[in-house]
Write a protein that holds these residues in place. Sequence first.
Motif: not given
Lengths: 357, 537
Positions: B430, B447-448, B451-452, B535-537
């Motif tokens: 990612l 941005h990555i 959020p993750l 969200d993550a799924a």
Amino acid sequence: MASVRLERIAKRFDAGGTPAVDGVSLEIADGEFTVIVGPSGCGKTTVLRMIAGLEGPTAGRIFIDGTDVTDLPPRERDIAMVFQNYALYPHLSVRENIGFGLRMRRVDPVDIARRVDRIAESLEIGVLLDRRPAQLSGGQRQRVALARAIVREPAVFLFDEPLSNLDAQVRAQTRGELVRLHRRLGTTMIYVTHDQVEAMTMAQRVAVMHKGRVEQFAPPLDVYRAPSTLFVASFLGSPTINRFAGRVLPDGTSQRFDGGVRLRVEAPLAEVATLAVRPEHLNLVAPTEGSAGEVTLVEPLGPETILHVRLTGGEQATLRLGAGTTPAVGDTVGVSVRATEALVYDARGRLMGRGVA
Amino acid sequence: MTHAQSLARRWAIAACMVWGVATAVAVNRPLERVEYALAAHEARAVARAMVDSSGRRPSPIRRLVAEGSLTRAGVELSRYLGRAVRGLEESDRVVVHRSWLKRAVSVPLKDRDEWEIVGVVALQAEPWRDLPVTLLAIAFAVLVAATLASRGVDRLAEDPAIALYSVLVGPVATLAVVMAALTALVRQRVEAAAASLPPPSALSRFDGLTLPLPSATLSALTLALIFAATAAALVVAGWAASARRHAAERRETLTAWAFLAPSALHLLVFTAGPLAFTLFISFHDWDLLRLDRPFVGFGNYAELVADPLFWRAVGNTAVYALYVPVSMGLALGAALILNQPLRGMHALRAIVFLPTVVSYVAIAIVWQWMFNADFGLLNVLLRAVHLPGVDWLGNPKTALVALMIVSAWVQLGYQMVIYLAGLQGIPAHLIEAATLDGASPWARLRHITLPLLRPVTTYLFVTGIIWSFQVFTLVYVMTEGGPVHATDVLVYRIYQNAWEFRRMGYASAMSWILFAILLALTLLQWRALNRTVDDAA
């Protein structure tokens, strides 16, 4: 639009260890669809990652469109990559995923929306734009990853086994779509795979890699018909090419190959040589006419039948027969070689001659 | 309806009636036992009041009563009284009366100087006094059970396993209904018995004697527990019988429970039990050193609302909790730095994590010295750069901040380790994809990565807040809530009320308020985490 040139690039992950990539040189023309194929661990993905700039080569230079990009960070190389597992950002919607690269390059939001819509339309994923990656099927994710690469209109596309996570049916369909996409965009594409079918059907030129080196770089049919090494001959084609150990002896004014099968060849004399023949170039004849053997296995596939024969010398031969009557297991048959298609390799596995009629 | 079916139905109804009678007998026996126990409880209290009002002299009678041997206690007590007071009548001694239907105990009362017998307390148990009501309750229960059982029989043909189950559930329901009715009954009876005790005014001359009222709630609770256990056992038996056709399934369930049992039992005994007991205490004026612990209803809670010190503690705790986001920010920074694949990073991670494994008391003592106004390291450093020193722990304005600094220092390592795990859980491709998309390092973080990391951040934030609401050791060792209540936090307030002011009921009420706050926070965490996972799924 750009050509890609690799000049003897090498990559060693730990000093002193075996190199993952060992002096690879390739010259890929502008707009060409090149497939790098090889077994796992051959260094093909590392080559792709070096072109992308995710890894720095230990030695050698990389040129994109004539410019040396070896020391440039990925964002300045004007390339896009589709990852094996798509690498979609799980927390962003499909729309945001596709537009991410444009947003990072500070493209006007209105412009981003327009371009994302257009790409989504052309890849038929318009209805998915507001979903999250988790809500998509494998094929849909693949399209989104593709859209994310296309929308930036890069000079070079890199694909890292993009179809390996798809089921067989979707894979066959996507293969065709990728080829059509390449024809439409005309952009340089470098595609890494371990699947020989993908290599044969999609590429304009195939680079076959083995142990960090490129063994052959040529159009797919040339690679199939005249594999420059025994490895390439064995790697491409299913069932695997037949190999007979033997030697090349003088036979009057010319030479003949002597081993499990015998035939006249045009090759330098050699004490150790290998004769390689594709299964479709072995013919079934009467036991008295060719090399005799016993049928050990019959695999009827419908349009064709694969016949496994153990020759009297103990060597195995595989034949591809057309539909029709086939012998049964245990039958004694004769096998003859279509001489002009037989290939002779030297002790180091390099092509050195062919059979003659 | 087939003949076999109507026969089965008749049998089921008969079984229910037998069961109802059995229940009536079973109910009566625990009733007797409860009344008997109540009398013993009473005798014990009275004996203690008589013999051991000073709290110093150990009494053999008290021991005997505690052991449950009422008769011997009576003999012993009367002998003791006999020695102490000449000319005692036979009726003045502790006597246990028994007959087939009645149990009673009478205990003499002494005055403050333990010289004179001034009265007798007697308690009687008459289990069958409310016979009509009891019978009515049982009859109703049998009716319900029989209805259920015959319905079960009707379904026998459709699904034998389930039908068998409903046949068994009927009697269980009977038991539940009877239990509820009779629990109320016992409670009423015990309260009547309590009312028959001499009123406190009669004892005004002998104020050394305080008689605790019999606890009706406790008796009812005991009874309810006995029936609940019986009902549970029956349900389990019913389940075992009904699932006979699915042996594999039953074995699976048994295995599952066998594995669950240790932690389930632990949870029940050491978590659910104390929790319920605290709730019970919070409705009483409960002093550990006094025998009467009157029921005050919501009195403790009402007092809490009007207590400025309680609100001060709530406020302090809330302010203290603000260290969590601060230390989280620092932890994220540390994790991002220590996540680099450089030499020595493993050692650095271990060092930052170290405070987490050190005892809080040791940390508190060390920091107490660091904060010392005259010799503390912090003030030495401040003076070295020509800044005035601060009386960190002695100044009401800085004491809480000082505690927050220590907490942030301790939590930093733990939060960093969790963040490191979170960072390593982010797939490398990612980040690579973002790099190829042209994102700068800062943009990749924003941005990555961030959020993750959101599930991790949510987890750390909510658990951090929950822990911060439970702070005690640092306050206890470093400031004792001072100066002038500046560091008085909720748990310290609870501790003080319970153990220093001996107000268990009040402290328990506070504990329940804290529990409610923590429960709310936990539920919020659940919702937040579920959302981020979606969200993550």
